[in-house]
Every structure is written in C-alpha cells, then in structure tokens.
Scaffold this active site. Structure first.
Site, mmCIF file in Angstrom:
data_model
loop_
_atom_site.group_PDB
_atom_site.id
_atom_site.type_symbol
_atom_site.label_atom_id
_atom_site.label_comp_id
_atom_site.label_asym_id
_atom_site.label_seq_id
_atom_site.Cartn_x
_atom_site.Cartn_y
_atom_site.Cartn_z
ATOM 1 N N LYS A 165 0.846 -1.202 0.000
ATOM 2 C CA LYS A 165 0.000 0.000 0.000
ATOM 3 C C LYS A 165 0.881 1.253 0.000
ATOM 4 O O LYS A 165 0.716 2.153 -0.823
ATOM 5 C CB LYS A 165 -0.917 -0.012 1.225
ATOM 6 C CG LYS A 165 -1.790 1.206 1.337
ATOM 7 C CD LYS A 165 -2.818 1.030 2.432
ATOM 8 C CE LYS A 165 -2.320 1.389 3.796
ATOM 9 N NZ LYS A 165 -2.234 2.817 4.093
ATOM 10 N N ASP A 183 -6.383 0.761 0.766
ATOM 11 C CA ASP A 183 -6.423 1.025 2.210
ATOM 12 C C ASP A 183 -7.783 0.580 2.748
ATOM 13 O O ASP A 183 -8.585 -0.033 2.038
ATOM 14 C CB ASP A 183 -6.112 2.497 2.511
ATOM 15 C CG ASP A 183 -7.275 3.414 2.171
ATOM 16 O OD1 ASP A 183 -8.235 2.962 1.498
ATOM 17 O OD2 ASP A 183 -7.251 4.583 2.584
#
Ligand code: SF4
Length: 297
Positions: A165, A183
């Site tokens: 991420k 996320d």
C-alpha cells in the site's frame, strides 16, 4: 456553506450476473489472482461500465483528489505514508514539518537519536514503532540505495515498514507510476459497490485493477479514498447525500434521508485541498477553488 454534492436520485436497480473474468494485471501489480467472477448477478461488461461510471462521477465530485499528505519529494512522501498508519493525514501533516526541518535527508534520519525522533512523532501514535520504521528505512535507503528512494515496487517493499500500500502511494504520487492503493476505505467501498468480494488486499488490487486501464489507477485510488473519508463512512454512510447512489448496490446501508445524511458528511479542515496544510502549487494556481469543502458549513 451548502454541501457541494448533488442530491441523490433514487437508486437504479443494479442487476448482477456472474461471468468469467480472467483479465490479468501486469506490470507493477504482481498480484496474480483476479476475481474469477463478478459478485452478484451483473455481467462482466456491465460491471466494468458501472465501475468506470462511478469513477467518472467521483472525479466530478472530487476534481482535485490527490494524496492528502504534504510532501516535497519521494523521501518525505515515503516517511509521511509510513507515519499515517492508524492516524489521520492531517495529524501527520502537523508533525512532519518539524521532522523534515531537523532531518531533511535519509542520511540525517538514519543517524538520528531515536529518542529525539520519538518526541517529534509522539502525536502520530505508535511513535516508538514508527520511529523504528522511519530510522530503519532511512538506513536502508542510505546503505542500499545511495540515499535515494527507489522507484520500483520490488525495492520499496524491502524497506522496513513499507508494504504494498505504501509502495503504491509513493510510486503513484512521487514517481507517476500507476498504482492502486488498497487502504481500509478502498476495501470497504469496492465491496459495497460489488466490484469484488475479495477480502485479501492483493486480490482486491488485482480484481479492481482489471476493471480499469492502468492510467486510471492512481486517480481512481484517490477518488475512492476521498469518497470513503467524506461520504461513504464505515459505520454510517451518508447514502442520502451520495452522488453515486444510483450506481450503488449498497444504497440504503446508511442514512437515506437527504437532510440527515448531509449532517453526516465529514471533512477534516486542515487546509486546502483536503487535509493538506501545504497545498501543492497546481491547486494554488487554480485559484484555490478546485477542492470541494464537503460538509464544511
Ligand atoms: S453505500 Fe451509500 S454512501 Fe456508500 S456509495 Fe453506496 S449510496 Fe453512497
């Protein structure tokens, strides 16, 4: 100020029919598994159309969607992204100026006294672990990459505290390389929209990546995350004030009364646009009008 979202029309019924989907995500997204079938009863073609339409609508609502962390270079973005775990971008933006004033380069931070860094990072929460991560990644940058942030996924994820991420945030926003940032908001919203029913972030990334051209990935991530922060909240989505309600199979999961829904809109007023305290020049050049202050009035 009146909210800048359109009143939602009653949602159209979304019918969903399963069909094989085997699109592979290549290049920067080595996640190999792609959802074989769209969830629900929507055809693959209809799903792709609806997903892209949602992205287009969100682009209208959030014309200046961008990472909400302040940064001037890849190193600052990398550190700020690591610090943003379990806290708000606004909090990070309030903390990083002191950190980067004292330690402007990876070499400086690698040689820092951890206790002094901990003091600066205390407001971000988990400050001991975060101090360890940012000093550790600075050492790795200094020792293994000549003090530069590498522009490759496989190098970035080797840095301490850096997962996919974070790596995609850095690649997409500091290097202009397309990436999908999965996320918590992204995961929640794409499942609500039935773009995928995967729960593993790598599989979500692959499934959603297959619905869009690569060139859309970075902006798509911003649009989805902004929508999750401002309207489609985890507990009480503001369905009655949601501009994409007609395209959303989860319409009704939250408040549908327009007046009540409008009160649920969130906006962290750190600065403009979004939570940045140090808006980018392009925003200022646009007259400071591009970011919609949802719920700010
Ligand atoms: S769940 Fe509600 S707020 Fe979220 S996208 Fe759907 S209609 Fe909008």
């Amino acid at each position: 100020m009146a909210p800048l979202v359109k009143k939602s029309a009653p949602p159209k019924k979304v019918t969903i029919a399963p069909k094989k989907a085997t699109a592979a995500v290549k290049g920067l997204a080595p996640a190999k598994t792609v959802a074989a079938e769209p969830p629900g009863g929507e055809s693959r073609t209809a799903l792709v159309r609806r997903a892209r339409r949602i992205n287009r609508e969100l682009a209208q609502v959030y014309p200046y969607a961008h990472p909400e962390l302040d940064f001037d270079n890849p190193f600052q973005l990398l550190v700020a992204t690591v610090l943003s775990a379990q806290t708000t971008d606004l909090r990070v933006n309030q903390t990083t100026p002191a950190l980067f004033a004292k330690y402007p380069t990876p070499e400086d931070l690698a040689a820092a006294n951890p206790e002094e860094v901990e003091e600066i990072l205390r407001p971000c929460g988990f400050f001991r672990a975060k101090t360890k991560s940012v000093i550790g990644l600075s050492k790795a940058l200094t020792e293994d990459f000549g003090g530069e942030v590498p522009g490759r996924l496989e190098d970035l994820v080797k840095l301490p505290g850096v997962g996919r991420k974070t790596a995609f945030v850095v690649l997409g926003n500091a290097f202009g390389r397309p990436g999908i940032t999965v996320d918590t908001h992204f995961q929640r919203l794409v499942r609500r929209w039935r773009w995928t029913d995967e729960t593993d972030p790598d599989k979500i990334e692959a499934a959603v990546g297959a619905l869009f051209p690569k060139s859309d990935w970075t902006d798509l991530s911003h649009h989805v995350i902004w929508h999750g922060r401002r309207i489609c909240h985890a507990r009480k989505p503001a369905c009655g004030a949601c501009p994409i309600a007609p395209l959303c199979p989860a319409y009704g999961e939250g408040e549908t009364d327009p007046e009540k829904a409008r009160k649920l809109l969130k906006y962290e007023k750190g600065g403009f646009p979004g939570q940045r305290l140090n808006p980018p020049q392009a925003y200022l050049d646009a007259g400071g009008k591009a970011a919609p202050p949802l719920g700010a009035g």
